[in-house]
Design an enzyme around this catalytic site. Structure first.
Site, PDB file in Angstrom:
ATOM      1  N   CYS A 118       1.046  -0.921  -0.433  1.00 37.84           N
ATOM      2  CA  CYS A 118      -0.282   0.383  -0.219  1.00 37.84           C
ATOM      3  C   CYS A 118       0.899   1.196  -0.426  1.00 37.84           C
ATOM      4  O   CYS A 118       2.488   1.835   0.278  1.00 37.84           O
ATOM      5  CB  CYS A 118      -1.066   0.205   1.326  1.00 37.84           C
ATOM      6  SG  CYS A 118      -1.921   1.268   1.489  1.00 37.84           S
ATOM      7  N   LYS A 193     -12.113  -4.650   3.239  1.00 35.87           N
ATOM      8  CA  LYS A 193     -11.579  -3.438   4.373  1.00 35.87           C
ATOM      9  C   LYS A 193     -12.305  -2.250   4.502  1.00 35.87           C
ATOM     10  O   LYS A 193     -12.621  -2.039   3.424  1.00 35.87           O
ATOM     11  CB  LYS A 193      -9.924  -3.089   4.105  1.00 35.87           C
ATOM     12  CG  LYS A 193      -9.581  -2.293   4.872  1.00 35.87           C
ATOM     13  CD  LYS A 193      -8.096  -2.268   4.428  1.00 35.87           C
ATOM     14  CE  LYS A 193      -7.439  -1.002   5.298  1.00 35.87           C
ATOM     15  NZ  LYS A 193      -6.422  -0.657   4.760  1.00 35.87           N
ATOM     16  N   LYS A 246     -11.458  -6.806   7.114  1.00 31.41           N
ATOM     17  CA  LYS A 246     -10.480  -6.229   8.077  1.00 31.41           C
ATOM     18  C   LYS A 246     -11.491  -5.305   8.826  1.00 31.41           C
ATOM     19  O   LYS A 246     -11.970  -4.556   7.526  1.00 31.41           O
ATOM     20  CB  LYS A 246      -9.365  -6.360   8.117  1.00 31.41           C
ATOM     21  CG  LYS A 246      -8.826  -5.052   8.402  1.00 31.41           C
ATOM     22  CD  LYS A 246      -7.415  -4.592   7.688  1.00 31.41           C
ATOM     23  CE  LYS A 246      -6.868  -3.494   8.328  1.00 31.41           C
ATOM     24  NZ  LYS A 246      -5.356  -3.315   7.268  1.00 31.41           N
TER      25      LYS A 246
END
Ligand code: PBG
Ligand code: ZN
Length: 322
Positions: A118, A193, A246
């Site tokens: 990321c 996420k 997540k």
């Protein structure tokens, strides 16, 4: 009166025999924060028990964990020069790349290395992608993210885990890896996420908080379970090997539903805020840490997660909780 269920709870032996959910330490993946430099072990204030390591001290800590069976680790880097486009993320000699090489040189196949992919720790604005006109630009971002994945694979990572949430990044990474003959490097996608406040302590640790706005335009809205399934489905189509949910604790329904709708392995990320809340309450003597942690681990397994990324991993094995 029918007493059948009770008879099966009479003592520990029979309870063990009829247990429907079993947790095993092989399910655990332990995250690490790596920093440039030498001889660094610097505690992260908001995450008691978790440290920043430099590559040399990382080796020592990984060795300790390996002895207890922690052989899957997830690496986060940072401390490189930050810029608008986050280009230091895919330099060949980032501290993450150095750490991977060192770990592989010393532990070889005994350690399974997963890396977070990321841009947010490398961009000056702290967003997970490249900004054009105040918005994160999807397509230029995924090109950079794919390059970052490739540098980790070249250094020796076994698996890359994109956490940026751009559309199409799994496919872009898979293509670039294959083109460079890294067909055996796996992809674990942070598929679902959520835009969550549970990442607070991590952002302090990784110095990756967005400098303006928030991540709601690319992370998932916690009100939208159907949309999350669609995102996960797309990652699967693009070639993800493992799908992740997540955070974990507040999203057990999502884990459970994803387990039912995909045949891929499902991972969950028991994130920093979830960890720190347990640690803080335990430090105050308000809860019993061991039993709370193990209750949480079983909840993840019961929900359908076979892989658990958690900062509790070392306590679990070192204190003999499992
Ligand atoms: C960054 C990233 C985050 C986490 C993993 N990768 C934070 C964020 O998206 O803001 C969170 C991990 C944790 O809270 O433990 N892409
Ligand atoms: Zn990010």
């Amino acid at each position: 009166m029918i007493h059948r269920p009770r008879r099966l709870r009479k003592n520990a032996i029979i309870r063990e025999l009829v247990a429907e959910t079993r947790f095993h330490k092989d399910m655990l993946i332990y995250p690490y924060f790596i920093e440039k430099g030498k001889n660094i072990t610097s505690p992260i204030n908001s995450m008691p028990g978790i440290n920043h390591f430099s590559p040399d001290t990382l080796i020592k800590d990984v060795e300790k964990g390996l002895k207890k069976g922690i052989n899957k680790i997830l690496l986060f880097g940072g401390g490189e020069e930050k810029s608008e486009d986050g280009k230091s993320a895919y330099k060949k000699d980032t501290v993450v790349a150095q750490a991977i090489k060192l770990l592989k040189k010393i532990f070889g196949e005994d350690i399974y290395i997963i890396t977070d992919v990321c841009l947010c720790a490398y961009t000056s604005h702290g967003h997970c992608g490249i900004i054009h006109d105040k918005y994160v630009d999807n397509d230029s971002s995924i090109a950079a993210i794919a390059k970052m994945g490739l540098t980790h694979a070249e250094a020796g990572a076994d698996m890359v885990a994109p956490s940026d949430m751009m559309d199409g990044r799994v496919g872009a990474i898979r293509q670039l890896l294959d083109k460079n003959h890294f067909e055996n490097t796996a992809i674990m996608s942070y598929s679902i996420k959520f835009a969550s406040s549970y990442y607070g302590p991590f952002r302090e640790a990784a110095d990756s908080a967005p400098q303006f706005g928030d991540r709601k335009s690319y992370q998932m809205d916690f009100r939208n379970p159907n949309e999350t399934m669609q995102e996960a489905y797309l990652d699967e189509e693009e070639g993800a090997d493992i799908l992740m949910v997540k955070p974990a604790l507040a999203y057990l329904d999502i884990i459970n539903r994803l387990r039912a709708s995909s045949n891929l392995p499902i991972a969950c990320y028991n994130v920093s805020g979830e960890y720190s809340m347990v640690k803080a309450a335990a430090a105050k003597g308000w809860i019993d840490e061991k039993s709370i942690v193990m209750e949480n681990m079983h909840a993840f397994v019961r929900a359908g997660s076979g892989l658990i990324i958690t900062y509790h991993a070392r306590d679990i094995v070192e204190k003999g909780w499992a």
